[in-house]
Design a protein around this motif. Structure first.
Motif, PDB file in Angstrom:
ATOM      1  N   LYS A   1      93.362 121.639  41.854  1.00 37.17           N
ATOM      2  CA  LYS A   1      94.417 121.693  40.847  1.00 37.17           C
ATOM      3  C   LYS A   1      95.454 122.729  41.268  1.00 37.17           C
ATOM      4  CE  LYS A   1      95.066 122.368  35.842  1.00 37.17           C
ATOM      5  NZ  LYS A   1      94.413 122.590  34.546  1.00 37.17           N
TER       6      LYS A   1
ATOM      7  N   ASP B   1     104.051 111.628  40.118  1.00 40.04           N
ATOM      8  CA  ASP B   1     104.210 111.966  38.703  1.00 40.04           C
ATOM      9  C   ASP B   1     103.583 110.909  37.800  1.00 40.04           C
ATOM     10  OD1 ASP B   1     106.006 109.828  38.540  1.00 40.04           O
ATOM     11  OD2 ASP B   1     107.790 111.112  38.607  1.00 40.04           O
TER      12      ASP B   1
ATOM     13  N   PHE C   1      87.124 119.514  41.063  1.00 41.65           N
ATOM     14  CA  PHE C   1      88.437 118.976  41.440  1.00 41.65           C
ATOM     15  C   PHE C   1      89.383 120.119  41.837  1.00 41.65           C
ATOM     16  CE2 PHE C   1      88.324 119.571  36.849  1.00 41.65           C
ATOM     17  CZ  PHE C   1      89.500 120.261  36.563  1.00 41.65           C
TER      18      PHE C   1
ATOM     19  N   TYR D   1      82.384 116.487  44.551  1.00 45.83           N
ATOM     20  CA  TYR D   1      83.735 116.838  45.004  1.00 45.83           C
ATOM     21  C   TYR D   1      83.754 117.088  46.511  1.00 45.83           C
ATOM     22  CZ  TYR D   1      88.173 119.397  45.336  1.00 45.83           C
ATOM     23  OH  TYR D   1      89.438 119.812  45.689  1.00 45.83           O
TER      24      TYR D   1
ATOM     25  N   GLU E   1      99.894 117.523  43.216  1.00 52.70           N
ATOM     26  CA  GLU E   1     100.729 116.884  42.196  1.00 52.70           C
ATOM     27  C   GLU E   1     101.898 116.144  42.841  1.00 52.70           C
ATOM     28  OE1 GLU E   1     101.815 120.231  39.778  1.00 52.70           O
ATOM     29  OE2 GLU E   1      99.723 120.789  39.462  1.00 52.70           O
TER      30      GLU E   1
ATOM     31  N   ILE F   1      96.737 114.415  47.151  1.00 51.10           N
ATOM     32  CA  ILE F   1      97.845 113.970  46.300  1.00 51.10           C
ATOM     33  C   ILE F   1      97.676 114.508  44.883  1.00 51.10           C
ATOM     34  CG2 ILE F   1      98.807 111.926  45.146  1.00 51.10           C
ATOM     35  CD1 ILE F   1      98.386 110.435  47.832  1.00 51.10           C
ATOM     36  N   SER F   2      96.449 114.467  44.370  1.00 46.40           N
ATOM     37  CA  SER F   2      96.181 114.960  43.021  1.00 46.40           C
ATOM     38  C   SER F   2      96.329 116.480  42.944  1.00 46.40           C
ATOM     39  CB  SER F   2      94.772 114.544  42.598  1.00 46.40           C
ATOM     40  OG  SER F   2      94.414 115.112  41.364  1.00 46.40           O
ATOM     41  N   THR F   3      95.744 117.190  43.905  1.00 49.66           N
ATOM     42  CA  THR F   3      95.763 118.652  43.888  1.00 49.66           C
ATOM     43  C   THR F   3      97.174 119.197  43.981  1.00 49.66           C
ATOM     44  OG1 THR F   3      93.558 118.821  44.856  1.00 49.66           O
ATOM     45  CG2 THR F   3      95.021 120.709  45.162  1.00 49.66           C
TER      46      THR F   3
ATOM     47  N   GLN G   1      93.683 110.998  48.518  1.00 48.05           N
ATOM     48  CA  GLN G   1      93.916 110.959  47.074  1.00 48.05           C
ATOM     49  C   GLN G   1      93.653 112.326  46.445  1.00 48.05           C
ATOM     50  OE1 GLN G   1      95.406 108.644  45.177  1.00 48.05           O
ATOM     51  NE2 GLN G   1      95.302 110.291  43.653  1.00 48.05           N
ATOM     52  N   GLU G   2      92.665 113.050  46.941  1.00 42.96           N
ATOM     53  CA  GLU G   2      92.394 114.394  46.416  1.00 42.96           C
ATOM     54  C   GLU G   2      93.558 115.343  46.711  1.00 42.96           C
ATOM     55  OE1 GLU G   2      89.948 115.254  44.469  1.00 42.96           O
ATOM     56  OE2 GLU G   2      88.932 113.303  44.619  1.00 42.96           O
TER      57      GLU G   2
ATOM     58  N   ARG H   1      83.741 113.965  48.364  1.00 45.08           N
ATOM     59  CA  ARG H   1      85.047 113.289  48.336  1.00 45.08           C
ATOM     60  C   ARG H   1      86.006 113.890  49.364  1.00 45.08           C
ATOM     61  NH1 ARG H   1      84.643 114.148  42.668  1.00 45.08           N
ATOM     62  NH2 ARG H   1      86.669 115.222  42.559  1.00 45.08           N
TER      63      ARG H   1
END
Length: 338
Positions: free
Chosen positions: A149, A89, A147, A68, A86, A82-84, A79-80, A71
């Motif tokens: 979140k 959708d 990751f 992690y 959210e 964007i994911s973290t 991208q990390e 990354r």
């Protein structure tokens, strides 16, 4: 003692992120303190105005996986983020994100988050030196080992605890989490480690506990790893909140004391908080004040240095939660002796 670096905005709007964390929560809180005629002349005694601590890869690697961390320091950083946060959708559409409005690249956010995490370490050091410190940053309790979140990219709570343990400044640490959401990342990262005990009082249902316990790929949902003490509060049970928190704190202290308490002091249980996922818990301003007074008094009575982290708090009205508590604390610690 307060750590507030005014160079660091709370809002994410310059990155095009429309999550309702407002600059006003810091700015108005601090203004309320400076507007107090007893506190203003004593500002140099209670305000630390620069985050000077830094975070290294080594600090991150005590808590997060090498994969992690690599990354985060690679082309995969965007991208990390964007994911973290959210920002896309399930249908692939932007969610609370308007990149065309951004004035800074999304990847610039990483350095700010590192500085905020460093602030938690610095505030913890100040707490050890002075007995108490409130940081205007920190409290990213959803970040997991591999990751990010829930708007939390790195778990500054555990990073601070592990760094101070590594330096042998502390041995035992308590994490007392009163944010609206369960402190799931912190619980998972410290599970089975008796040197860091965790208490979380949170919404009994809703995010992240409305996710499946086991995902479709067969992996267990880490959000369901229990804290050492979990205190779930159902909607409508707000009247029992203080009593249950008091019992949980007493249970936390049954076996041994701690060298440091880290309080994840989110304002999102407040009834006027504007984050939809926190709406199942609605404490009044008076109940929020009683919560914070209980935490502070209980820890001071036990002579446990405590660092309070601002954590979750969304919308234009949450500054009132922080301001009422900090005015009270600073009067106790400074103005009454001025």
């Amino acid at each position: 003692m307060i750590l507030y670096d005014q160079r660091i905005p709370a809002s994410l709007i310059e990155f095009g992120i429309q999550i309702p964390v407002k600059d006003s929560r810091s700015i108005k809180t601090f203004k309320a303190l400076l507007d107090d005629p007893k506190l203003l002349p004593l500002r140099e005694h209670w305000h630390h105005d620069r985050i000077v601590e830094t975070i290294s890869r080594e600090d991150l690697l005590r808590v997060h996986s090498a994969n992690y961390v690599n990354r985060l320091y690679s082309d995969g950083l965007e991208q990390e983020i964007i994911s973290t946060f959210e920002l896309i959708d399930a249908e692939g559409k932007y969610y609370r994100y308007a990149p065309e409005t951004a004035t800074r690249p999304l990847t610039d956010l990483f350095e700010r988050l590192l500085t905020k995490a460093a602030g938690s370490i610095q505030a913890a050091r100040l707490a050890l030196d002075h007995g108490f410190c409130f940081s205007f940053t920190g409290g990213a309790h959803h970040a997991q080992h591999d990751f990010g979140k829930g708007f939390c990219m790195m778990n500054d709570i555990v990073i601070a605890a592990r760094k101070l343990q590594h330096e042998k400044k502390v041995d035992r640490v308590w994490v007392i989490d009163v944010d609206a959401h369960k402190g799931d990342g912190t619980a998972a990262l410290t599970a089975g480690d008796s040197s860091i005990r965790t208490l979380s009082v949170h919404m009994a249902s809703g995010w992240p506990l409305d996710e499946p316990a086991v995902f479709a790929d067969g992996n267990a949902n880490l959000s369901f790893i229990p804290s050492d003490i979990d205190i779930p509060i159902e909607s409508g049970e707000e009247g029992y909140y203080i009593e249950r928190l008091q019992k949980g704190l007493n249970k936390l202290a049954e076996n041994a004391s701690a060298d440091l308490a880290i309080v994840v002091c989110g304002a999102d249980p407040y009834e006027n908080d504007e984050l939809p996922s926190a709406s199942r818990l609605k404490l009044s301003l008076e109940q929020m004040f009683a919560r914070d007074q209980l935490l502070y008094t209980w820890l001071m009575e036990r002579n446990i240095p405590s660092v309070f982290l601002m954590a979750g708090g969304y919308g234009e009205d949450v500054w009132r939660v922080y301001a009422q508590f900090l005015r009270w604390v600073l009067h106790l610690r400074h103005a009454s002796h001025g």
